[in-house]
Scaffold this active site. Structure first.
Site, PDB file in Angstrom:
ATOM      1  N   GLY A   1      16.313 -28.401  36.736  1.00 13.91           N
ATOM      2  CA  GLY A   1      17.677 -28.296  36.231  1.00 13.91           C
ATOM      3  C   GLY A   1      17.815 -27.275  35.113  1.00 13.91           C
ATOM      4  CB  SER A   2      20.318 -27.092  32.393  1.00 12.28           C
ATOM      5  OG  SER A   2      21.439 -27.203  33.242  1.00 12.28           O
TER       6      SER A   2
END
Length: 570
Positions: free
Chosen positions: A291-292
Site C-alpha cells: 500500500g501507501s
C-alpha cells in the site's frame, strides 16, 4: 542251638543280648548322623553353586540391548541474544524404548504404561512390542517424573535412553526467528537450521560436537525489545480483532534485526501447530501489497532522479484515467499539490504522475536497485521471493507507485525504508551482530544523501501533521508513513479486508532504528468507525518505540524540532 531256644521259650534271658542291642543302637545313631551330614553337604553344595553363579553373573557384562548408543553428536550450542540472555539451550531428557524379545506380556506392559502415559496408542504400541525385533521406540523425550513413574512399574524389557532436548525459555516470544529442531535435535527451520548449515551438522556426524566444545551462538536480537514487539502484536490482534499482526525493529546503520515477531505463532517447546497456515512467519515469508508505504520509494525515486524537486507541484484535481482503469485519491484535495503535500495527503494521483515522470523502465530499475523485487539475502531460511508483473505496462507503473500490483515481504520493505532515511545505503539485514564499519563495507549506495535528507523531512512532516500522528513519541522525533492496502479476494480488491502497515524511523534527524508494524484484516477499534493504518498500525509502531527506545539507549531530546515546514496547509 536247641538249648538256646529252650531258654528263650522258658523265659530265661541270654546274657549276650544287651550287648547286641547296644551295638545296634550305635549303628543306627551313626547312620542317622551320616545322613544328616550328607544332607547338609548337599545343601551347602547347592547354595555354593548358586553363590558362585551369582558372582559370575555379577562380573559378567550385561547382555547387549537393541537400543542404540547415546550420541554426543545430538548436542547443540546455546543461542543467546546480543546481551547474553539464553534464547535456546539443551536439556537432558529420557526416551522410552522396548525390547520385544524380552517382553513377557505385551498387554500387561501396555496397561501399566498407560497409567503414566494415558495418550499412548494401544494398537500401535502392541504391534511394536509383538514385532519380535530387538528394539523399538515407545515414546521420545519424557520428563524426569514420567521416567521415575515408569521405572517404578518394574516392566521387564522396558528401558530408557538419555537424550538431548531443545528448550526455549521464552516460549513463543521469538519462535519464528529461532525456528525448530526435530526429534533428533537437528535444526529444521529458523536460525536453528542456519546453525546446522554453518558446520554443526558436520561436527555432529564426526562426533566432535561435545557440549563443552560448543560456544554460545549470539544473535543480533535484544530479548527485551523482542518481548515488547511480541506483546504489542498480541494486544493489537485482540484490540482490532485482526487475523494476524507482525513487526520488526531494524538497526538503520548496521542492518541488524533487533526484534522480529509474527502472530499467531507457536510454542517451540511443543510445536504441535507450527505447520498451520495462519502461524507462518509473515514478516519474512509472507508476501503482501504494502500500500501507501510504497509512496516513500516513489517520492525518493522521483527526487533522486533529479527530474522532480521538493518545491515542484502536481495537479491532483482530477483522477487519472487509463483504459478502463481510474486512479483516485482516498481523501482527495482536488487541487494542485506540492511534493510534500503529495506525501502528506498520500495522493495516489500525485505519486502516479511522479512515476510517469521517471518512466516505466526507470521505475522498475529503481525498485530492483532497492532490493524490493528480488529475494532478500539474510541468514533466516524462511524468506519469500517478491512477485511482480512479467511485463510492466503503464498501468502497472501507476498502481505500483502507490503500493498495488507487486507483493513483497514486510522485512524487505523495512530494509528499503532504512536505505531511504539512513543516507541512502542499502544494507542487507542480518540476525547476527554486525558493526557499522562491517555494514558499510557491504552497503550499496542507492540514492544520494541529499535525497535521503529530504525524505527524512517528509517522514517527520507526516507524523507531525499527517496520517502518522498517532505514532508520535515525545522526545524521539519519530518519522513515518502509513500504508492501507486493500487485499485481493477472488481476483478483485476488497473494500472490507485490508492489510495495514506503518514504517517508522527514530530519531528522524539522525535515524538509528526503523520500526515496521502491520496488522492483517483489522476491524475498527472500540469507539472508532474506521480501520485505516493511521488508526491501528501507527499506534502499534508508536507503542513499540515508546517502550523500547530507552532500552536501546536512545536518549530523548526535547529541544528544537526540524526546520520550519515548507508545506502550505489548508
Amino acid at each position: 542251638m536247641i538249648g538256646r531256644w529252650r531258654k528263650r521259650l522258658s523265659g530265661e534271658s541270654e546274657k549276650p543280648l544287651p550287648i547286641q542291642m547296644e551295638s545296634q543302637g550305635k549303628m543306627f545313631r551313626g547312620s542317622a548322623r551320616n545322613r544328616i551330614l550328607i544332607t547338609m553337604g548337599v545343601f551347602f553344595a547347592f547354595y555354593a553353586v548358586i553363590g558362585v553363579r551369582l558372582v559370575q553373573f555379577g562380573l559378567e557384562e550385561p547382555p547387549a540391548s537393541g537400543a542404540p548408543a547415546s550420541r554426543v553428536t545430538a548436542s547443540r550450542p546455546d543461542i543467546v541474544d546480543r546481551n547474553g540472555e539464553v534464547l535456546a539451550t539443551d536439556i537432558k531428557t529420557f526416551s522410552l524404548f522396548g525390547e520385544p524379545r524380552r517382553i513377557v506380556d505385551a498387554d500387561e506392559a501396555i496397561e501399566k504404561l498407560m497409567t503414566v502415559l494415558p495418550d499412548l496408542n494401544y494398537e500401535q504400541t502392541y504391534r511394536r512390542l509383538k514385532s519380535g525385533t530387538g528394539f523399538v521406540w515407545l515414546r521420545r523425550q519424557l520428563s524426569p517424573r514420567q521416567q521415575a513413574e515408569i521405572m517404578a512399574l518394574g516392566i521387564p524389557g522396558i528401558g530408557f535412553r538419555t537424550e538431548k532436548k531443545r528448550f526455549y525459555p521464552g516460549s513463543s516470544t521469538a519462535s519464528h526467528v529461532l525456528g525448530l529442531v526435530n526429534i533428533d535435535n537437528k535444526g529444521i527451520s529458523g536460525m536453528e537450521k542456519y546453525i546446522d548449515a554453518q558446520g554443526l551438522a558436520d561436527l555432529q556426524e564426526s562426533g566432535l560436537a561435545l557440549p563443552e566444545n560448543l560456544e554460545p551462538f549470539k544473535l543480533s536480537m535484544d530479548l527485551r525489545v523482542q518481548h515488547i514487539v511480541h506483546d504489542e502484536l498480541l494486544q493489537a490482534m485482540q484490540r482490532y480483532k485482526a487475523k494476524a499482526a507482525g513487526g520488526v525493529v531494524l538497526n538503520a546503520k548496521t542492518g541488524e534485526v533487533v526484534a522480529m515477531a509474527s502472530v499467531p505463532d507457536y510454542d517451540p517447546n511443543n510445536p504441535v501447530n507450527a505447520l498451520e497456515k495462519d502461524r507462518m512467519n509473515r514478516v519474512s515469508a509472507g508476501l503482501f501489497e504494502m500500500g501507501s508505504t510504497f509512496k516513500s520509494f516513489t517520492l525518493a525515486m522521483a527526487l533522486d532522479s533529479g527530474l522532480v524537486k521538493l518545491t515542484d507541484t502536481f495537479d491532483a484535481t482530477r483522477p487519472i484515467r487509463i483504459g478502463r482503469h481510474t486512479i483516485r485519491d482516498f481523501h482527495g484535495k482536488h487541487r494542485v499539490l506540492t511534493v510534500p503535500e503529495v506525501f502528506l495527503y498520500s495522493s495516489n494521483i500525485g505519486t502516479g504522475k511522479m512515476a510517469e515522470v521517471v518512466g516505466i523502465q526507470g521505475h522498475r530499475d529503481y525498485l530492483t536497485k532497492m532490493g524490493l523485487l528480488s529475494r532478500m539475502q539474510t541468514e533466516l531460511p524462511e524468506v519469500a521471493t517478491p512477485t511482480q508483473p512479467k511485463v510492466w505496462k503503464q498501468i502497472h507503473s501507476l498502481t505500483i507507485s502507490f503500493g498495488h500490483g507487486i507483493s513483497t515481504t514486510p522485512l524487505q520493505t523495512a530494509v528499503a525504508a532504512a536505505a531511504v532515511i539512513n543516507g541512502g545505503k542499502l544494507i542487507h539485514p542480518t540476525f547476527l551482530p554486525r558493526t557499522e564499519e562491517q555494514a558499510n563495507y557491504d552497503a550499496v549506495q542507492v540514492m544520494s544523501e541529499k535525497t535521503s535528507r529530504e525524505m527524512r523531512y517528509l517522514f517527520r512532516v507526516n507524523v507531525l501533521k499527517g496520517s502518522g500522528r498517532r505514532a508520535e513519541v515525545p522526545g524521539y522525533y519519530v518519522g513515518g508513513k502509513t500504508g492501507t492496502a486493500e487485499k485481493v479476494v477472488n481476483g478483485r480488491y476488497s473494500n472490507d479486508k485490508k492489510f495495514n502497515n506503518f514504517i517508522a524511523a527514530f530519531p528522524i534527524n539522525d535515524p538509528e532504528y526503523v520500526v515496521l508494524a502491520f496488522v492483517d484484516e483489522p476491524e475498527p477499534a472500540e469507539g472508532q468507525h474506521s480501520a485505516t493504518a493511521g488508526l491501528n498500525s501507527a499506534v502499534m509502531a508508536g507503542n513499540i518505540i515508546r517502550r523500547s527506545a530507552p532500552l536501546l539507549g536512545v536518549k530523548p531530546d526535547f529541544g528544537h524540532d526540524i526546520e520550519p515546514l515548507l508545506v502550505a496547509y489548508q
